[in-house]
Write an enzyme that holds these catalytic residues in place. Sequence first.
Site, PDB file in Angstrom:
ATOM      1  N   ASN A  56       0.746  -1.276  -0.043  1.00  0.00           N
ATOM      2  CA  ASN A  56      -0.027  -0.023   0.167  1.00  0.00           C
ATOM      3  C   ASN A  56       0.627   1.082  -0.255  1.00  0.00           C
ATOM      4  O   ASN A  56       1.754   1.750   0.879  1.00  0.00           O
ATOM      5  CB  ASN A  56      -0.811  -0.129   1.699  1.00  0.00           C
ATOM      6  CG  ASN A  56      -1.630   1.132   1.325  1.00  0.00           C
ATOM      7  OD1 ASN A  56      -1.917   2.217  -0.032  1.00  0.00           O
ATOM      8  ND2 ASN A  56      -2.215   1.937   2.475  1.00  0.00           N
TER       9      ASN A  56
ATOM     10  N   LYS B  15       0.454   3.771  -0.088  1.00  0.00           N
ATOM     11  CA  LYS B  15      -0.480   5.374   0.960  1.00  0.00           C
ATOM     12  C   LYS B  15       0.458   6.327  -0.554  1.00  0.00           C
ATOM     13  O   LYS B  15      -0.685   6.139  -1.973  1.00  0.00           O
ATOM     14  CB  LYS B  15       0.623   5.415   1.694  1.00  0.00           C
ATOM     15  CG  LYS B  15      -0.467   4.468   2.139  1.00  0.00           C
ATOM     16  CD  LYS B  15       0.606   4.277   3.584  1.00  0.00           C
ATOM     17  CE  LYS B  15      -0.402   3.367   5.443  1.00  0.00           C
ATOM     18  NZ  LYS B  15       0.130   3.099   5.608  1.00  0.00           N
TER      19      LYS B  15
ATOM     20  N   HIS C 281      -9.889   1.549   5.161  1.00  0.00           N
ATOM     21  CA  HIS C 281      -8.534   1.445   5.554  1.00  0.00           C
ATOM     22  C   HIS C 281      -8.718   2.781   6.989  1.00  0.00           C
ATOM     23  O   HIS C 281      -9.165   3.298   6.812  1.00  0.00           O
ATOM     24  CB  HIS C 281      -6.990   2.234   4.617  1.00  0.00           C
ATOM     25  CG  HIS C 281      -5.999   1.895   4.865  1.00  0.00           C
ATOM     26  ND1 HIS C 281      -5.187   2.541   5.879  1.00  0.00           N
ATOM     27  CD2 HIS C 281      -5.130   1.046   5.319  1.00  0.00           C
ATOM     28  CE1 HIS C 281      -4.058   2.277   6.299  1.00  0.00           C
ATOM     29  NE2 HIS C 281      -3.907   1.587   6.137  1.00  0.00           N
TER      30      HIS C 281
ATOM     31  N   GLU D 150      -6.837   4.479   7.938  1.00  0.00           N
ATOM     32  CA  GLU D 150      -6.803   6.255   7.337  1.00  0.00           C
ATOM     33  C   GLU D 150      -8.130   6.951   6.711  1.00  0.00           C
ATOM     34  O   GLU D 150      -8.116   7.940   6.587  1.00  0.00           O
ATOM     35  CB  GLU D 150      -5.533   6.349   6.090  1.00  0.00           C
ATOM     36  CG  GLU D 150      -4.269   6.577   7.568  1.00  0.00           C
ATOM     37  CD  GLU D 150      -2.988   5.304   6.140  1.00  0.00           C
ATOM     38  OE1 GLU D 150      -2.826   5.188   5.467  1.00  0.00           O
ATOM     39  OE2 GLU D 150      -2.263   5.024   7.842  1.00  0.00           O
TER      40      GLU D 150
ATOM     41  N   GLU E 166      -5.281  -4.823  10.201  1.00  0.00           N
ATOM     42  CA  GLU E 166      -4.348  -3.921  10.705  1.00  0.00           C
ATOM     43  C   GLU E 166      -5.056  -2.644  12.002  1.00  0.00           C
ATOM     44  O   GLU E 166      -5.293  -1.747  12.651  1.00  0.00           O
ATOM     45  CB  GLU E 166      -4.565  -2.394  10.088  1.00  0.00           C
ATOM     46  CG  GLU E 166      -4.184  -3.596   8.502  1.00  0.00           C
ATOM     47  CD  GLU E 166      -3.172  -2.373   7.877  1.00  0.00           C
ATOM     48  OE1 GLU E 166      -2.693  -2.475   6.798  1.00  0.00           O
ATOM     49  OE2 GLU E 166      -4.376  -0.861   6.947  1.00  0.00           O
TER      50      GLU E 166
ATOM     51  N   GLY F 276       2.064   2.264  10.616  1.00  0.00           N
ATOM     52  CA  GLY F 276       3.674   3.467  10.468  1.00  0.00           C
ATOM     53  C   GLY F 276       4.865   3.954  11.562  1.00  0.00           C
ATOM     54  O   GLY F 276       5.064   4.367  11.412  1.00  0.00           O
TER      55      GLY F 276
ATOM     56  N   SER G 293       3.550  -2.127  10.240  1.00  0.00           N
ATOM     57  CA  SER G 293       4.909  -1.944  10.272  1.00  0.00           C
ATOM     58  C   SER G 293       5.261  -3.018  10.589  1.00  0.00           C
ATOM     59  O   SER G 293       5.721  -4.590  10.593  1.00  0.00           O
ATOM     60  CB  SER G 293       4.983  -1.825  11.814  1.00  0.00           C
ATOM     61  OG  SER G 293       5.087  -0.646  12.137  1.00  0.00           O
TER      62      SER G 293
HETATM   63  P1  13P Z   1       3.064   0.105   7.282  1.00  0.00           P
HETATM   64  O1  13P Z   1       3.448  -1.036   7.092  1.00  0.00           O
HETATM   65  O2  13P Z   1       3.829   1.596   7.268  1.00  0.00           O
HETATM   66  O3  13P Z   1       2.604   0.361   9.090  1.00  0.00           O
HETATM   67  O4  13P Z   1       1.662   0.822   7.676  1.00  0.00           O
HETATM   68  C1  13P Z   1       0.971  -0.270   7.447  1.00  0.00           C
HETATM   69  C2  13P Z   1      -0.384  -0.147   6.395  1.00  0.00           C
HETATM   70  O5  13P Z   1      -1.020   0.368   6.600  1.00  0.00           O
HETATM   71  C3  13P Z   1      -0.776  -0.846   5.136  1.00  0.00           C
HETATM   72  O6  13P Z   1      -2.390  -0.647   4.532  1.00  0.00           O
END
Ligand code: 13P
Length: 251
Positions: free
Chosen positions: A9, A11, A94, A96, A165, A171, A209
Amino acid sequence: MKKKLVAGNWKMNGTLEANDALVRAVAAGVKDASCLVAVCVPAPYLAQVQMLKAGTPLELGAQDVSPHAQGAYTGEVSAAMLREFGVRYAIVGHSERRQYHGESDALVAEKAKTALASGITPIVCVGETLAEREAGRTEDVVKRQMAAVIHVNGHCISEIVVAYEPVWAIGTGKTATPEQAQQVHALLRKQLAAATEHAERVHILYGGSMNAANAATLLAQPDIDGGLIGGASLKSADFLQIVAAANAASR
Ligand code: 13P
């Protein structure tokens, strides 16, 4: 054993130049992969990545999809449009988007339904915040998020991909332990099994992560069928190391 699925992803990251190098390296590295591999890219780059990955097993994904088929919805991108660019997966719900764009459980469920109707596999994200975990509400939260999607999608639920997640792991460099993740994956599997006899078929990914160092132990858990990778998907070497761990776990 079912093949693991590793989905990047990106982002809101990328440039035409950086994508070119990244996708060429990833596509070359997955030629003989025994797991499934996808990259979920920002919508403006779908055409570029579709071209770069052509002729390789690398699959293309989007990061969102409109619940509407077409019409006066400024800024939205429909599932049919995504299909025109060879999109196989679309991330929906997601954290976010739930957090910064106010997406509700019901909206996420509608997005999953629209994706499925267009032949796109939704990657439905669920996960608790740190406050929810500390309050002992993890199970309630992920079950509620999942229940909305099951309710709206009925027997088609075996066609989705789920991504667990935990918000506190995204992150942050804080990964859920393999045991913490497995516990939630097992309860999601059980919830799916109550809705479909094909729950074993559903890929349940872990995200948060996940990296080259921790991928193998996470992927060794019985109900962890792959990973949804954020930061580490932006570096081809890191991403390919996770793919290698998934290859080993797919054999
Ligand atoms: P990270 O791997 O950067 O922690 O992000 C995970 C994520 O949100 C994947 O959709």
